[in-house]
Write a protein that holds these residues in place. Structure first.
Motif, PDB file in Angstrom:
ATOM      1  N   THR A   8      32.202 -18.427 -18.430  1.00  0.00           N
ATOM      2  CA  THR A   8      31.524 -17.929 -19.621  1.00  0.00           C
ATOM      3  C   THR A   8      32.535 -17.505 -20.677  1.00  0.00           C
ATOM      4  O   THR A   8      33.427 -16.699 -20.411  1.00  0.00           O
ATOM      5  CB  THR A   8      30.618 -16.739 -19.259  1.00  0.00           C
ATOM      6  OG1 THR A   8      29.571 -17.195 -18.403  1.00  0.00           O
ATOM      7  CG2 THR A   8      30.012 -16.115 -20.508  1.00  0.00           C
ATOM      8  N   ALA A   9      32.409 -18.078 -21.868  1.00  0.00           N
ATOM      9  CA  ALA A   9      33.358 -17.797 -22.953  1.00  0.00           C
ATOM     10  C   ALA A   9      32.942 -18.555 -24.204  1.00  0.00           C
ATOM     11  O   ALA A   9      32.082 -19.437 -24.152  1.00  0.00           O
ATOM     12  CB  ALA A   9      34.778 -18.228 -22.554  1.00  0.00           C
ATOM     13  N   MET A  10      33.595 -18.221 -25.307  1.00  0.00           N
ATOM     14  CA  MET A  10      33.519 -19.049 -26.506  1.00  0.00           C
ATOM     15  C   MET A  10      34.594 -20.122 -26.350  1.00  0.00           C
ATOM     16  O   MET A  10      35.753 -19.794 -26.072  1.00  0.00           O
ATOM     17  CB  MET A  10      33.784 -18.217 -27.754  1.00  0.00           C
ATOM     18  CG  MET A  10      33.646 -18.993 -29.053  1.00  0.00           C
ATOM     19  SD  MET A  10      31.934 -19.403 -29.417  1.00  0.00           S
ATOM     20  CE  MET A  10      31.354 -17.817 -30.025  1.00  0.00           C
ATOM     21  N   TYR A  11      34.204 -21.363 -26.519  1.00  0.00           N
ATOM     22  CA  TYR A  11      35.120 -22.478 -26.354  1.00  0.00           C
ATOM     23  C   TYR A  11      35.502 -23.041 -27.726  1.00  0.00           C
ATOM     24  O   TYR A  11      34.633 -23.316 -28.558  1.00  0.00           O
ATOM     25  CB  TYR A  11      34.487 -23.573 -25.499  1.00  0.00           C
ATOM     26  CG  TYR A  11      34.520 -23.241 -24.026  1.00  0.00           C
ATOM     27  CD1 TYR A  11      33.700 -22.253 -23.496  1.00  0.00           C
ATOM     28  CD2 TYR A  11      35.385 -23.912 -23.155  1.00  0.00           C
ATOM     29  CE1 TYR A  11      33.741 -21.928 -22.153  1.00  0.00           C
ATOM     30  CE2 TYR A  11      35.425 -23.599 -21.804  1.00  0.00           C
ATOM     31  CZ  TYR A  11      34.604 -22.606 -21.313  1.00  0.00           C
ATOM     32  OH  TYR A  11      34.645 -22.286 -19.971  1.00  0.00           O
ATOM     33  N   TYR A  12      36.801 -23.200 -27.928  1.00  0.00           N
ATOM     34  CA  TYR A  12      37.342 -23.664 -29.195  1.00  0.00           C
ATOM     35  C   TYR A  12      38.064 -24.994 -28.998  1.00  0.00           C
ATOM     36  O   TYR A  12      38.780 -25.185 -28.015  1.00  0.00           O
ATOM     37  CB  TYR A  12      38.339 -22.661 -29.771  1.00  0.00           C
ATOM     38  CG  TYR A  12      37.744 -21.320 -30.081  1.00  0.00           C
ATOM     39  CD1 TYR A  12      37.729 -20.309 -29.131  1.00  0.00           C
ATOM     40  CD2 TYR A  12      37.211 -21.056 -31.342  1.00  0.00           C
ATOM     41  CE1 TYR A  12      37.189 -19.062 -29.419  1.00  0.00           C
ATOM     42  CE2 TYR A  12      36.675 -19.815 -31.640  1.00  0.00           C
ATOM     43  CZ  TYR A  12      36.665 -18.832 -30.674  1.00  0.00           C
ATOM     44  OH  TYR A  12      36.131 -17.601 -30.976  1.00  0.00           O
ATOM     45  N   CYS A  13      37.904 -25.855 -29.969  1.00  0.00           N
ATOM     46  CA  CYS A  13      38.651 -27.096 -30.057  1.00  0.00           C
ATOM     47  C   CYS A  13      39.823 -26.874 -31.007  1.00  0.00           C
ATOM     48  O   CYS A  13      39.694 -26.160 -32.007  1.00  0.00           O
ATOM     49  CB  CYS A  13      37.708 -28.169 -30.595  1.00  0.00           C
ATOM     50  SG  CYS A  13      38.475 -29.726 -31.052  1.00  0.00           S
ATOM     51  N   ALA A  14      40.954 -27.495 -30.700  1.00  0.00           N
ATOM     52  CA  ALA A  14      42.122 -27.352 -31.559  1.00  0.00           C
ATOM     53  C   ALA A  14      42.932 -28.630 -31.560  1.00  0.00           C
ATOM     54  O   ALA A  14      42.862 -29.429 -30.613  1.00  0.00           O
ATOM     55  CB  ALA A  14      42.985 -26.181 -31.093  1.00  0.00           C
TER      56      ALA A  14
END
Length: 127
Positions: free
Chosen positions: A90-96
């Motif tokens: 569980t988390a906020m997932y970021y693309c980079a």
């Protein structure tokens, strides 16, 4: 600057699957590395997986065998297939995306101060 837009997050039960997508606004040239990072409430943002334009990948140990990163260059899209999800995912997932690093360097050392980052998509795994 490349604009990145994530989608595909949601709420699933433990053991379930989700596929995250990240669309880039323009072609990321051959030296770019793209990756997924996540940030749980009250914790630092950490790397999850990355891939370069040759298809070389790197995963942190906690997701090996469960997550698969891939990209479709024709669609300028990065994916993260997440299987056997656990509550600790569980988390906020970021693309980079960043010009130059290897996948391992990107996962282990990337900073929000460098490269291009999306706004994130929330993943919640219930037990």
């Amino acid at each position: 600057q490349v604009q990145l837009v994530e989608s595909g997050g949601g709420e699933v039960q433990a053991g379930g699957s989700l596929r995250l997508s990240c669309v880039a606004s323009e072609y990321t040239h051959s030296d770019y590395c793209m990756g997924w990072f996540r940030q749980a409430p009250g914790k630092e943002r950490v790397g999850v997986a990355a891939i370069d334009n040759d298809g070389n990948t790197y995963y942190v140990d906690s997701v090996k065998g469960r997550f698969t990163i891939s990209k479709d260059n024709a669609k300028n899209t990065l994916y993260l297939q997440m299987n056997s999800l656990k509550p600790e995912d569980t988390a906020m997932y970021y693309c980079a995306a960043e010009d130059g690093p290897s996948p391992s360097d990107f996962v282990l050392h990337a900073s929000p101060d460098f490269g291009d980052w999306g706004q994130g998509t929330q993943v919640t795994v219930s037990s």
